[in-house]
Design an enzyme around this catalytic site. Sequence first.
Site, PDB file in Angstrom:
ATOM      1  N   GLU A 155      25.981 -27.106  50.595  1.00 52.45           N
ATOM      2  CA  GLU A 155      26.520 -25.749  50.803  1.00 52.45           C
ATOM      3  C   GLU A 155      25.436 -24.828  51.356  1.00 52.45           C
ATOM      4  OE1 GLU A 155      27.999 -24.373  47.032  1.00 52.45           O
ATOM      5  OE2 GLU A 155      29.191 -26.182  46.756  1.00 52.45           O
ATOM      6  N   ASP A 161      13.224 -35.341  38.129  1.00 50.91           N
ATOM      7  CA  ASP A 161      12.451 -36.099  37.144  1.00 50.91           C
ATOM      8  C   ASP A 161      13.308 -37.217  36.537  1.00 50.91           C
ATOM      9  OD1 ASP A 161       9.945 -36.083  35.518  1.00 50.91           O
ATOM     10  OD2 ASP A 161      11.322 -35.729  33.861  1.00 50.91           O
TER      11      ASP A 161
HETATM   12  C1  NOJ Z   1       8.024 -37.973  34.772  1.00 53.83           C
HETATM   13  C2  NOJ Z   1       7.031 -36.862  34.892  1.00 53.83           C
HETATM   14  O1  NOJ Z   1       6.379 -36.965  36.131  1.00 53.83           O
HETATM   15  C3  NOJ Z   1       6.107 -36.997  33.727  1.00 53.83           C
HETATM   16  O2  NOJ Z   1       4.978 -36.174  33.836  1.00 53.83           O
HETATM   17  C4  NOJ Z   1       6.884 -36.707  32.468  1.00 53.83           C
HETATM   18  O3  NOJ Z   1       6.066 -36.933  31.351  1.00 53.83           O
HETATM   19  C5  NOJ Z   1       8.113 -37.626  32.357  1.00 53.83           C
HETATM   20  N1  NOJ Z   1       8.812 -37.758  33.603  1.00 53.83           N
HETATM   21  C6  NOJ Z   1       9.073 -37.101  31.330  1.00 53.83           C
HETATM   22  O4  NOJ Z   1       9.687 -35.933  31.811  1.00 53.83           O
END
Ligand code: NOJ
Length: 566
Positions: A275, A219
Amino acid sequence: MTTLDPVTTTTLVHRASDSSDWWRHAVIYQVYPRSFADASGDGIGDLPGVTSKLDHLARLGVDAVWLSPFYRSPQADAGYDVADYRDIDPLFGTLEDFDEMIAKAHRLGLRVIVDLVPNHTSDEHVWFQAALAAGPGSPERARYIFREGKGPDGSEPPNNWQSIFGGPAWTRVEDGEWYLHLFDSKQPDLNWEHPEVHEEFRSVLRFWLDRGVDGFRVDVAHGMVKAEGLPDWDGHVAMVEGADDGSTGAGNQGPMFDQDGVHEIYREWRKVLDEYDDRILVAEAWVEPLSRLARYVRPDEMHQAFNFSYLTTLWDATALRTVVTASLEANDAVGAPSTWVLSNHDVVRHPSRLGLSVPGSKPQGIGVGDEQPDEELGLRRARAATLLTLGLPGSAYLYQGEELGLPEHTTLDDSLRQDPAWWRTGHTERGRDGCRVPLPWEAKSPGFGFSPTGKTWLPQPETWDRYALDAQVGVEGSTYEMYREALRARRDHRLGSGSLGWVDGLPGCPDANVVAFVNREVLVVANLGTDPIGVPAGAELIMSSAPLTEDGAIPSDTTAWFTLSS
Ligand code: NOJ
């Protein structure tokens, strides 16, 4: 029958590969756990629900599943605010439920990728709680980005950064310091200059790798390192209109994104993954141009990066050809696959985007009073877009429900919205709830079979009976059967590891609004224009997103796959 001249020449931009790496050509299905299937009956999807529907995914023919976060979390951003990276939120089940889910997936031949949220934790994470308790200057605070405020009494934020969800990116705590959060105030950003943060995430990676996961979707992969000194940003967005590098304006800009330092982290993680056998990292990085995004998938970094330039390209043949060429060239330069995607839990579903007056544009949610998409036209184009996408060489991601042709919920009552972006923007962005509505499995059951009690955490439009899985299975021409057939044909013809040669204007076809290419021995033709177009001689139909015309032409907003006789 309208027959065009045979295709004799193409302009090759990407060669087929015979790599055995599964991820280079995999089709990966995104499960958004709270909206996929609910086994407990509380109206929120859960891991046992996922397990119960894995047969559906195996039958559909995908290679892997990516699950959005199911970790312990106060759910301020639907689980992207993690309080404990090593446990399952009781909403979704237990670690045993996770083990059962992954074991069944593996038995069915499906790999499992989980979400990793390293840019920020929840404010309820023990580290953040300790940081609050320990006070300014403490080692506990050093794991986050705390600063003194500006102005004589420090009452102004340390810089002018805005949260992606709207409002200031800083919140002041009781003792007067401010902490940075690129997203909601309940999602404090971690300090990736801190060795303990590195150590902790290497350990979290191992925890899930040891539990058998096949990889991680990372993310905000472009946001973890901020520019030295956290300088103010004037918010100036570089122009991209008419860009010949595939850029659409989808890339985040500013001193909080795409800093060189992030790549050190992925090199470190890649060593951990190496790994183990065959595990992957996929970047959620809203970075443009594509040549810059390709830096995330250099040989010693991640394996894949979502192609958001492609997702945000308008329904226009020239723009699509440009972005496809730029993607393949940029990724080929670093030896990585291109990773195509049309929908996910953060964007308006593609059938609805493609039904707007500017087809393919990307509103920040749709609600009552906004332009309503043309549902039928949008679905027709979405099917064509999907068939175009699945014909491309590389890996592809599908978002749950797209195999049903599911549109966005565009008339959701505003009072039910849960996305923090809705209130943080002062109700100017509707946010992402409309693409997160629980799936319809059974046309005639309460809640369309999402949960045994009929409860659903967001209401489903009444008309969704027509999209339910059981209304489509075995029905000729249904969107579900089209996806299934396409995934089978893609595998049979090895399109994922295939090639791309542009057919430079279908010979004898005057219409410019056509995307046509050859992948191995398969000709893919997408007609984005208004008039039907003919089929080249020697091309034999494999499948199409809508029936060909009576005289065998490809109608408007239709993609067709053909085999070419050699
Ligand atoms: C991207 C994620 O896909 C989204 O749903 C989220 O709100 C933001 N990152 C923050 O983590």
